[in-house]
Design a protein around this motif. Structure first.
Motif, PDB file in Angstrom:
ATOM      1  N   LEU A  64      28.396  47.002 -17.785  1.00 19.31           N
ATOM      2  CA  LEU A  64      27.131  46.315 -17.171  1.00 19.31           C
ATOM      3  C   LEU A  64      26.746  46.581 -15.866  1.00 19.31           C
ATOM      4  CD1 LEU A  64      24.226  44.715 -17.761  1.00 19.31           C
ATOM      5  CD2 LEU A  64      25.675  43.008 -16.637  1.00 19.31           C
ATOM      6  N   VAL A  65      28.521  46.715 -15.479  1.00 22.86           N
ATOM      7  CA  VAL A  65      28.233  47.455 -13.754  1.00 22.86           C
ATOM      8  C   VAL A  65      28.121  48.184 -13.369  1.00 22.86           C
ATOM      9  CG1 VAL A  65      29.938  47.212 -11.738  1.00 22.86           C
ATOM     10  CG2 VAL A  65      29.572  44.905 -13.233  1.00 22.86           C
TER      11      VAL A  65
ATOM     12  N   ILE B 104      42.936  39.111 -10.443  1.00 21.40           N
ATOM     13  CA  ILE B 104      41.873  39.171 -11.015  1.00 21.40           C
ATOM     14  C   ILE B 104      42.011  40.169 -11.924  1.00 21.40           C
ATOM     15  CG2 ILE B 104      39.470  39.402 -11.836  1.00 21.40           C
ATOM     16  CD1 ILE B 104      38.940  37.661  -9.114  1.00 21.40           C
ATOM     17  N   GLU B 105      42.036  41.474 -11.308  1.00 23.27           N
ATOM     18  CA  GLU B 105      42.416  43.060 -11.863  1.00 23.27           C
ATOM     19  C   GLU B 105      43.739  42.893 -12.673  1.00 23.27           C
ATOM     20  OE1 GLU B 105      42.402  45.845  -9.817  1.00 23.27           O
ATOM     21  OE2 GLU B 105      40.900  45.067  -8.647  1.00 23.27           O
TER      22      GLU B 105
ATOM     23  N   LYS C 183      15.131  41.537 -14.048  1.00 24.06           N
ATOM     24  CA  LYS C 183      15.332  42.508 -13.255  1.00 24.06           C
ATOM     25  C   LYS C 183      16.332  41.002 -13.396  1.00 24.06           C
ATOM     26  CE  LYS C 183      11.390  43.080 -11.164  1.00 24.06           C
ATOM     27  NZ  LYS C 183       9.940  42.407 -10.281  1.00 24.06           N
ATOM     28  N   LEU C 184      17.136  41.642 -13.536  1.00 27.02           N
ATOM     29  CA  LEU C 184      18.478  40.435 -13.780  1.00 27.02           C
ATOM     30  C   LEU C 184      19.969  40.589 -12.380  1.00 27.02           C
ATOM     31  CD1 LEU C 184      20.776  38.980 -15.499  1.00 27.02           C
ATOM     32  CD2 LEU C 184      22.047  41.066 -15.927  1.00 27.02           C
ATOM     33  N   SER C 185      20.467  39.636 -12.298  1.00 28.38           N
ATOM     34  CA  SER C 185      21.253  39.623 -10.462  1.00 28.38           C
ATOM     35  C   SER C 185      22.522  38.514 -10.795  1.00 28.38           C
ATOM     36  CB  SER C 185      20.537  39.768 -10.175  1.00 28.38           C
ATOM     37  OG  SER C 185      21.303  39.533  -8.540  1.00 28.38           O
ATOM     38  N   ILE C 186      23.190  39.753 -10.583  1.00 27.38           N
ATOM     39  CA  ILE C 186      24.284  38.516 -10.758  1.00 27.38           C
ATOM     40  C   ILE C 186      24.666  37.539  -9.061  1.00 27.38           C
ATOM     41  CG2 ILE C 186      26.805  37.957 -10.483  1.00 27.38           C
ATOM     42  CD1 ILE C 186      26.728  40.556 -12.441  1.00 27.38           C
ATOM     43  N   VAL C 187      24.183  36.301  -9.321  1.00 33.98           N
ATOM     44  CA  VAL C 187      24.571  35.925  -7.729  1.00 33.98           C
ATOM     45  C   VAL C 187      25.931  34.886  -7.394  1.00 33.98           C
ATOM     46  CG1 VAL C 187      21.773  35.477  -8.197  1.00 33.98           C
ATOM     47  CG2 VAL C 187      23.721  33.433  -8.503  1.00 33.98           C
ATOM     48  N   ASN C 188      26.702  35.278  -8.322  1.00 34.36           N
ATOM     49  CA  ASN C 188      27.918  34.294  -8.226  1.00 34.36           C
ATOM     50  C   ASN C 188      28.685  34.877  -9.357  1.00 34.36           C
ATOM     51  OD1 ASN C 188      30.469  31.947  -8.958  1.00 34.36           O
ATOM     52  ND2 ASN C 188      29.888  32.353  -6.850  1.00 34.36           N
TER      53      ASN C 188
ATOM     54  N   ALA D 142      33.070  40.549 -10.872  1.00 32.69           N
ATOM     55  CA  ALA D 142      32.444  41.857 -12.040  1.00 32.69           C
ATOM     56  C   ALA D 142      33.204  42.834 -11.599  1.00 32.69           C
ATOM     57  CB  ALA D 142      30.826  41.243 -11.597  1.00 32.69           C
ATOM     58  N   GLY D 143      33.763  43.410 -10.475  1.00 32.16           N
ATOM     59  CA  GLY D 143      33.637  44.047  -9.648  1.00 32.16           C
ATOM     60  C   GLY D 143      35.575  44.224 -10.164  1.00 32.16           C
ATOM     61  N   ALA D 144      36.182  43.321  -9.905  1.00 35.28           N
ATOM     62  CA  ALA D 144      37.507  43.621  -9.968  1.00 35.28           C
ATOM     63  C   ALA D 144      37.709  43.791 -11.766  1.00 35.28           C
ATOM     64  CB  ALA D 144      38.346  41.999  -9.873  1.00 35.28           C
ATOM     65  N   ILE D 145      36.791  43.120 -12.702  1.00 36.58           N
ATOM     66  CA  ILE D 145      37.403  43.659 -13.298  1.00 36.58           C
ATOM     67  C   ILE D 145      36.567  45.117 -14.036  1.00 36.58           C
ATOM     68  CG2 ILE D 145      35.880  43.203 -16.343  1.00 36.58           C
ATOM     69  CD1 ILE D 145      35.529  40.196 -15.535  1.00 36.58           C
ATOM     70  N   PHE D 146      35.273  45.420 -13.923  1.00 33.90           N
ATOM     71  CA  PHE D 146      35.236  47.115 -13.719  1.00 33.90           C
ATOM     72  C   PHE D 146      36.828  48.066 -12.900  1.00 33.90           C
ATOM     73  CE2 PHE D 146      33.128  50.923 -11.539  1.00 33.90           C
ATOM     74  CZ  PHE D 146      33.120  51.563 -12.838  1.00 33.90           C
TER      75      PHE D 146
END
Length: 604
Positions: A235-236, A261-262, A302-307, A312-316
């Protein structure tokens, strides 16, 4: 909001950056005596013709530049494009005049006659640029239902009544039996609107699959369940920063907890669900498929991750090192917020993020005024980071952050007030208040609930002004930092280290001629004036502070309003005395009485 001149400056910057590589200077018969300024305006007019095709036909810059036909024997047609999707032949006449001058009647008549010649297929009357497009032109004329669209693009508001009458008469003549031709005058506001619209964040319309999920329907729909780390990473990857448009921060990079997290998602995938807080996302609409409670796909508008941007970035980031185990899952909460009729989206973002360690500046991301500034600046090729991110940490000439803008505004955007002015009711905004706050408690400048933020970032602030003040701030800051390093005296080093913001406020006071320009670029002449005034004012202010050296240090003086305001009053008095002496000298020498050594233009 930007002024007219600032809008022109942004359009000009965009045209230069996007089209000049493909719109070279043209030297031909009749232009031998042209100055470089004339050639420059000619290139801007041709670039504007190309951009009109980008905005009107939604084609790319390179294709649009290739459609330019401007030159000798162009029949008043500066660009031409057969829009097969829209079933129209678009013919552009452009005029780039910073004053906003619209095409004159004779120029419009030239275009009308050029269109007539094309329709009569009198192609030998035209230049090579148009003759090279004959296949395209004839295809358009031979396609049933194709409309001719004459587009006049310029930087004013409207064309004159006589030119309007001529265009209407020609339109009515052609449209006697069916609609064949239309025309449109596109002035400054629509052109600027195209630029801004291009910078709007892309809407994320996507879907994800939840496992072991449940939901509620009142007072609004929400669903919660498990999502695989790999699906979140995809998704990211597919949507990038647009996925975090409602968040207060973008991904900050492999720092601190993000590194942990990574590592966890790679080395302990089965434990990841238990060790991670999960993410929260909002969407305008959420539509579940006909799945089961164990597994179901959900579609979003119009999906948005708000928290959870860091998760999400670390998983990507972790997936870049190799595939993530399907055992790695995390909790996701999905909330339907509707089309923005209320502020529930903002409330969710603020509440969910208050549970984490955040700074006051992070919540500036929820201010729509900041997104407006970002779009304005992006249109001119400037990147404005109002959300913290890994990318924002790199210093670049064509980019700046909200924090830097706040400090620049604090130092340069307001007037240093005299004691008499401060006694007025209501008390006017005083630059000394801002520079003292910047020195003492810089975080208060971007504190959302404080009184300063709204004054630093009002709805009237334009992207051009913010960028210009940041560039001036950087220039003066370099001068003062270099001076500090060159000083051998302890007192002078401390003066230039701690008095930097204070000095800038007075440079701004005496440099209204430079501060008020509606230009992004700081010219060499601007730099010369700023450098001279910075050096002169630094010495004058230092002289005013010398009696205080034995009483307290410069850090205390410049972070304390009780000391800084009397010092400012003393400096204002010295400047007034210098101006009076200079004026008296000029009068004795016969100089014009209106001449002043420095511009003290009043600013808000």
């Amino acid at each position: 909001m930007p002024t007219r001149d600032e809008k022109v400056a942004q359009i000009e910057a965009a045209l230069r950056g996007r089209f000049f590589a493909n719109v070279p200077k043209v030297v031909k018969a009749g232009r031998e005596g042209w100055t470089e300024d004339q050639h420059d305006l000619d290139r801007l007019s041709r670039a504007l013709a190309a951009y009109a095709l980008v905005g009107r036909c939604e084609i790319d810059d390179t294709t649009a530049a290739g459609a330019i036909t401007d030159g000798s024997d162009d029949g008043g047609i500066d660009a031409l494009y057969f829009d097969r999707t829209g079933n129209r032949l678009v013919l552009v006449q452009s005029k780039f005049k910073r004053t906003g001058t619209a095409p004159a009647q004779e120029e419009v008549l030239k275009t009308i006659n050029g269109v007539k010649a094309l329709r009569a297929r009198q192609f030998n009357n035209f230049n090579l640029a148009i003759r090279n497009r004959l296949d395209e032109i004839e295809e358009a004329f031979d396609t049933p239902g194709v409309r001719l669209e004459v587009l006049l693009v310029f930087l004013g508001d409207a064309i004159g009544p006589h030119a309007t009458d001529d265009l209407n008469a020609y339109r009515d003549e052609l449209n006697q039996f069916t609609q064949v031709m239309d025309w449109q005058a596109t002035g400054l506001e629509p052109v600027f609107g195209w630029l801004i619209a291009e910078q709007a964040p892309a809407a994320v319309d996507d879907q994800i699959t939840l496992e072991n999920w449940s939901g509620i329907t009142t007072p609004r729909k929400a669903f919660y369940g498990q999502i695989s780390a790999a699906a979140l990473a995809k998704l990211v990857e597919d949507n990038g920063k647009a996925l975090f448009e409602r968040n207060i921060r973008h991904y900050l990079g492999s720092v601190g907890v993000n590194t942990a997290i990574e590592k966890t998602v790679r080395t302990r995938p089965g434990d990841f669900f238990y060790l991670n807080n999960g993410i929260t996302a909002v969407a305008e609409t959420i539509t579940p498929a006909a799945g089961t409670s164990q597994r179901c796909a959900f579609g979003f508008k119009k999906l948005s991750i708000v928290n959870g941007a860091q998760t999400a970035g670390a998983i990507f980031n972790a997936t870049l090192a190799g595939n993530v185990s399907p055992d790695a899952k995390l909790l996701v909460t999905l909330i339907e917020i509707g089309n923005g009729a209320d502020d529930i989206g903002l409330k969710i973002t603020r509440a969910r993020n208050h549970q984490n360690v955040v700074r006051g500046v992070d919540f500036a991301a929820l201010d729509p005024n900041q997104e407006r500034l970002r779009q304005e600046l992006a249109a001119a090729g400037i990147t404005y980071f109002y959300r913290p991110s890994a990318e924002a940490r790199a210093r670049r000439e064509d980019a700046f952050t909200l924090e830097e803008a706040a400090v620049a505004m604090a130092c340069l955007a307001f007037k240093v007030r005299s004691a008499a002015e401060l006694l007025q009711h209501p008390r006017p905004i005083n630059a000394v208040d801002f520079v003292v706050t910047a020195k003492k408690e810089i975080g208060r400048l971007w504190e959302q609930d404080g009184t300063l933020y709204g004054q630093l970032f009002p709805a009237t602030l334009s992207g051009v002004r913010a960028c210009r003040l940041v560039r001036i701030y950087r220039f003066i800051d370099r001068i003062l930092a270099d001076t500090e390093r060159s000083e051998n005296s302890y007192y002078r080093r401390m003066f230039f280290r701690h008095g930097r913001y204070f000095i800038m406020a007075f440079v701004a006071l005496r440099s209204g001629d430079v501060m008020s320009k509606s230009q992004l670029e700081i010219t060499a002449a601007d730099e010369t004036l700023l450098s001279q005034r910075t050096n002169e004012l630094s010495e004058l202010i230092y002289s005013a502070t010398e009696p205080l050296q034995t009483l307290k240090g410069y850090l205390a003086i410049f972070r304390n309003l009780t000391d800084a305001q009397p010092l400012a009053a003393s400096v204002l008095q010295r400047l007034a005395e210098d101006d009076a002496r200079r004026l008296a000298t000029q009068q004795l020498q016969g100089a014009p009485q209106g001449v002043q050594a420095a511009d003290t233009e009043k600013r808000n």
